[in-house]
Structure formats: structure tokens, C-alpha cells
Design an enzyme around this catalytic site. Sequence first.
Site, PDB file in Angstrom:
ATOM      1  N   LYS A  96      15.833  -8.719  10.388  1.00 45.51           N
ATOM      2  CA  LYS A  96      16.312  -8.652   9.000  1.00 45.51           C
ATOM      3  C   LYS A  96      17.503  -9.590   8.767  1.00 45.51           C
ATOM      4  CE  LYS A  96      13.334  -5.655   7.429  1.00 45.51           C
ATOM      5  NZ  LYS A  96      12.370  -6.030   6.391  1.00 45.51           N
TER       6      LYS A  96
ATOM      7  N   SER B  33      17.522  -5.568   4.950  1.00 43.87           N
ATOM      8  CA  SER B  33      17.967  -4.187   5.188  1.00 43.87           C
ATOM      9  C   SER B  33      19.479  -4.189   5.342  1.00 43.87           C
ATOM     10  CB  SER B  33      17.351  -3.623   6.464  1.00 43.87           C
ATOM     11  OG  SER B  33      17.969  -2.377   6.773  1.00 43.87           O
TER      12      SER B  33
ATOM     13  N   VAL C 277       0.522 -10.102   7.870  1.00 46.41           N
ATOM     14  CA  VAL C 277       1.425 -11.186   7.457  1.00 46.41           C
ATOM     15  C   VAL C 277       1.974 -12.001   8.630  1.00 46.41           C
ATOM     16  CG1 VAL C 277       2.207 -10.149   5.283  1.00 46.41           C
ATOM     17  CG2 VAL C 277       3.432  -9.632   7.410  1.00 46.41           C
TER      18      VAL C 277
ATOM     19  N   TYR D 120      14.863  -4.936  15.087  1.00 45.30           N
ATOM     20  CA  TYR D 120      14.775  -4.827  13.617  1.00 45.30           C
ATOM     21  C   TYR D 120      15.977  -5.503  12.938  1.00 45.30           C
ATOM     22  CZ  TYR D 120      14.133  -2.410   9.110  1.00 45.30           C
ATOM     23  OH  TYR D 120      13.954  -2.109   7.779  1.00 45.30           O
TER      24      TYR D 120
ATOM     25  N   ASN E 292       7.777  -7.899   1.547  1.00 48.47           N
ATOM     26  CA  ASN E 292       8.182  -6.509   1.784  1.00 48.47           C
ATOM     27  C   ASN E 292       7.617  -5.928   3.078  1.00 48.47           C
ATOM     28  OD1 ASN E 292       8.805  -3.550   0.864  1.00 48.47           O
ATOM     29  ND2 ASN E 292       6.589  -3.618   1.211  1.00 48.47           N
TER      30      ASN E 292
ATOM     31  N   ILE F  25      16.144   4.701   2.530  1.00 45.96           N
ATOM     32  CA  ILE F  25      15.216   4.995   1.440  1.00 45.96           C
ATOM     33  C   ILE F  25      14.144   5.968   1.933  1.00 45.96           C
ATOM     34  CG2 ILE F  25      13.675   3.978  -0.295  1.00 45.96           C
ATOM     35  CD1 ILE F  25      16.565   2.845  -0.401  1.00 45.96           C
TER      36      ILE F  25
ATOM     37  N   SER G  45       0.801  -1.232   0.000  1.00 45.46           N
ATOM     38  CA  SER G  45       0.000   0.000   0.000  1.00 45.46           C
ATOM     39  C   SER G  45       0.832   1.279   0.000  1.00 45.46           C
ATOM     40  CB  SER G  45      -0.945   0.005   1.210  1.00 45.46           C
ATOM     41  OG  SER G  45      -0.243  -0.348   2.379  1.00 45.46           O
ATOM     42  N   ARG G  46       2.074   1.198   0.511  1.00 47.41           N
ATOM     43  CA  ARG G  46       2.876   2.424   0.626  1.00 47.41           C
ATOM     44  C   ARG G  46       4.350   2.132   0.326  1.00 47.41           C
ATOM     45  NH1 ARG G  46       3.198   4.001   5.834  1.00 47.41           N
ATOM     46  NH2 ARG G  46       2.123   2.195   6.726  1.00 47.41           N
TER      47      ARG G  46
HETATM   48  P1  NAP Z   1       6.430   1.853   5.024  1.00 43.52           P
HETATM   49  O1  NAP Z   1       6.437   3.035   4.120  1.00 43.52           O
HETATM   50  O2  NAP Z   1       6.270   2.041   6.491  1.00 43.52           O
HETATM   51  O3  NAP Z   1       5.291   0.829   4.491  1.00 43.52           O
HETATM   52  C1  NAP Z   1       5.110  -0.380   5.181  1.00 43.52           C
HETATM   53  C2  NAP Z   1       4.136  -1.246   4.418  1.00 43.52           C
HETATM   54  O4  NAP Z   1       3.997  -2.508   5.107  1.00 43.52           O
HETATM   55  C3  NAP Z   1       2.729  -0.664   4.351  1.00 43.52           C
HETATM   56  O5  NAP Z   1       2.181  -1.060   3.115  1.00 43.52           O
HETATM   57  C4  NAP Z   1       2.010  -1.343   5.515  1.00 43.52           C
HETATM   58  O6  NAP Z   1       0.594  -1.429   5.342  1.00 43.52           O
HETATM   59  C5  NAP Z   1       2.624  -2.730   5.427  1.00 43.52           C
HETATM   60  N1  NAP Z   1       2.563  -3.493   6.687  1.00 43.52           N
HETATM   61  C6  NAP Z   1       3.044  -3.143   7.908  1.00 43.52           C
HETATM   62  N2  NAP Z   1       2.782  -4.125   8.800  1.00 43.52           N
HETATM   63  C7  NAP Z   1       2.125  -5.109   8.131  1.00 43.52           C
HETATM   64  C8  NAP Z   1       1.561  -6.360   8.491  1.00 43.52           C
HETATM   65  N3  NAP Z   1       1.658  -6.837   9.760  1.00 43.52           N
HETATM   66  N4  NAP Z   1       0.933  -7.094   7.548  1.00 43.52           N
HETATM   67  C9  NAP Z   1       0.851  -6.637   6.262  1.00 43.52           C
HETATM   68  N5  NAP Z   1       1.356  -5.464   5.857  1.00 43.52           N
HETATM   69  C10 NAP Z   1       1.984  -4.710   6.784  1.00 43.52           C
HETATM   70  O7  NAP Z   1       7.775   0.993   4.859  1.00 43.52           O
HETATM   71  P2  NAP Z   1       8.919   1.053   3.729  1.00 43.52           P
HETATM   72  O8  NAP Z   1       9.916   2.046   4.131  1.00 43.52           O
HETATM   73  O9  NAP Z   1       8.306   1.089   2.393  1.00 43.52           O
HETATM   74  O10 NAP Z   1       9.591  -0.388   3.973  1.00 43.52           O
HETATM   75  C11 NAP Z   1       9.235  -1.533   3.222  1.00 43.52           C
HETATM   76  C12 NAP Z   1      10.208  -2.651   3.572  1.00 43.52           C
HETATM   77  O11 NAP Z   1      11.536  -2.231   3.297  1.00 43.52           O
HETATM   78  C13 NAP Z   1      10.180  -3.054   5.042  1.00 43.52           C
HETATM   79  O12 NAP Z   1      10.382  -4.450   5.163  1.00 43.52           O
HETATM   80  C14 NAP Z   1      11.355  -2.299   5.610  1.00 43.52           C
HETATM   81  O13 NAP Z   1      11.845  -2.917   6.773  1.00 43.52           O
HETATM   82  C15 NAP Z   1      12.316  -2.391   4.460  1.00 43.52           C
HETATM   83  N6  NAP Z   1      13.368  -1.364   4.479  1.00 43.52           N
HETATM   84  C16 NAP Z   1      13.070  -0.036   4.405  1.00 43.52           C
HETATM   85  C17 NAP Z   1      14.094   0.891   4.416  1.00 43.52           C
HETATM   86  C18 NAP Z   1      13.861   2.382   4.332  1.00 43.52           C
HETATM   87  O14 NAP Z   1      14.833   3.135   4.434  1.00 43.52           O
HETATM   88  N7  NAP Z   1      12.649   2.851   4.134  1.00 43.52           N
HETATM   89  C19 NAP Z   1      15.424   0.456   4.505  1.00 43.52           C
HETATM   90  C20 NAP Z   1      15.685  -0.891   4.576  1.00 43.52           C
HETATM   91  C21 NAP Z   1      14.647  -1.799   4.554  1.00 43.52           C
HETATM   92  P3  NAP Z   1      -0.381  -0.168   5.763  1.00 43.52           P
HETATM   93  O15 NAP Z   1      -0.208   0.867   4.679  1.00 43.52           O
HETATM   94  O16 NAP Z   1      -1.747  -0.763   5.772  1.00 43.52           O
HETATM   95  O17 NAP Z   1       0.100   0.317   7.093  1.00 43.52           O
END
Ligand code: NAP
Length: 246
Positions: free
Chosen positions: A158, A141, A63, A154, A89, A187, A13-14
Amino acid sequence: MLKGKTALVTGGSRGIGRAVCEKLAELGADIVFSYAGNAAAAAETQQACEALGVRVLAVQADVGKGEAVEALFAAVLREFGRVDILVNNAGITRDSLLMRMKEDDFDQVIETNLKGAFLCMKAAARPMMKQRAGRIVNIASVVALRGNAGQVNYCGSKAGVIGMTKAAARELAGRGVTVNAVAPGFIETDMTAALPEDVRSSMAAGIPLARLGRAEDVANAVAFLASDEAAYITGQVLAVDGGMAM
Ligand code: NAP
């Protein structure tokens, strides 16, 4: 190209998940994505992918819960009859220093990030093995490789995802199913927007490519690992981090 394939993206979704949905849709894949509860954001992802001319199904499913994941996969197989690509993801953070970290903050992060990826890989294994083809991409990550103060839960989740990626890669390789991980750096998404400006700029200063990453940077790497061209790559961790972790 991914025409005729079905991709399941958790947390679509995001942020990174939405960019992955849009990239895979652009390449022609039908998209199923899950989300935790933000129906308005899910509707935006759905519209963006539908505008690219593919079929899209959005499913609200936690999930970390076995029953929800079973229902999610039942919906995918009922609607599309197959699952070719799984992108694990969905992820959360609950940061605090080790000495102050609450047991519940540890459990929630492990349940979503680690158990969630396990449950989805388990559910995907049977249909992918039957098809004798499949692509699993787990979003890890860079902090799993480097560690990060305030993120014991976290980083543990990961690092676990990377270990599971390698174990599953060995188990599923004989049936033509590859399992790889992408390790994003810093990111720009909602997850990192909450950080104070001084933290953001000091992190950016440590990135050799001298900018924060975009969700699309990660989506491009995921699309490659999900493609036919990546058929001889399995059990790998691809950092998409502007050079942070080298
Ligand atoms: P985000 O913007 O916070 O989005 C998180 C997404 O996960 C949303 O779609 C959320 O749904 C969904 N979600 C959360 N808990 C869930 C659950 N229990 N069941 C199903 N869906 C769930 O996160 P992001 O930054 O895009 O990160 C995405 C992935 O990349 C994550 O695994 C994160 O750890 C990893 N990551 C991110 C970064 C970074 O810098 N951003 C760096 C390294 C790794 P809702 O919209 O309904 O809340």
C-alpha cells in the site's frame, strides 16, 4: 454527475469495491467491475447497479496477471468505447509477523495489491491520454502511513501504491488525467470481519470519530475524486479513517 461516463472498478464484487460501484452508478456512470472468483457476489453487485438504471459489465479477471488485465480493458473498450474512471480497489491480506511471513504470502500480496494497480494504470493510461481526460483513484490504506504489526507485506504494497500514485500523477497531469489515492482506516467488510472481537474493539477505541468505517464512507470520497469537481486535485492521499492517521 457522471452520466455518459464509464467507470472501471477492480474488486467490485464485495465490500468497498461494491459500494464504489453502487455510488458511481447512482451518479449515472456505466460500470465495469472485475472480481477474482466469487461469481455469486459479483451477480449481487451487478443487479444492484442495474437497478440504478446504468449499463453494467462484470468480468472475472485476476488483476495481478498481465494477460487478464489486457483482456479486461479490451472488454471495456469493446463494450463501452471509453474508460473515464479507474478505481484500483482489488486487494488481499496475508497477515503474519515478519519472522514467520512466508515468501509466497509476500509475493501474493504484492502481486495483487501493487502489481495489479500498476497493470491497470498502465492499461488505462493510453485511452485516458487520448481522451485528454481521466480519473484514477487508487485504494491504499492508513497502514501505509502508520505501519501495522503483522502486515509487512500489506503495508509495503500500500505504501508502494501511494508512491505509484504520485509518479503517475506527474506523468499524466499534462493530458488532464488526475491520479489520487484514498487511504481507508478500519472499514467493516469481509476483510476485517475475520478479526477477533477484542482486536476490533481495541482498534475502534483508537478512532477519534469513535466508530468503524462503512464501505459507503470510502465510496463517497472516491466519487468526489472521480468527479469533474476534483479537476484541480492530483497526486494526493485522502485518508478516510475517522481521524486515525492524523
Ligand atoms: P474484501 O471485502 O475482501 O473484497 C475484496 C475484493 O477484491 C473482492 O471483490 C475480491 O473478489 C477482489 N479481489 C481479490 N483479489 C483479486 C484479484 N487478484 N483480482 C481481482 N479482484 C480481486 O476487501 P475490502 O475490505 O472491500 O477492501 C477493498 C480494498 O480496500 C482493498 O484494496 C483493501 O486493501 C483496501 N482497504 C480495506 C480496508 C478495510 O478496513 N476493509 C482498510 C484499508 C484498505 P472476489 O469477491 O471474487 O473474491
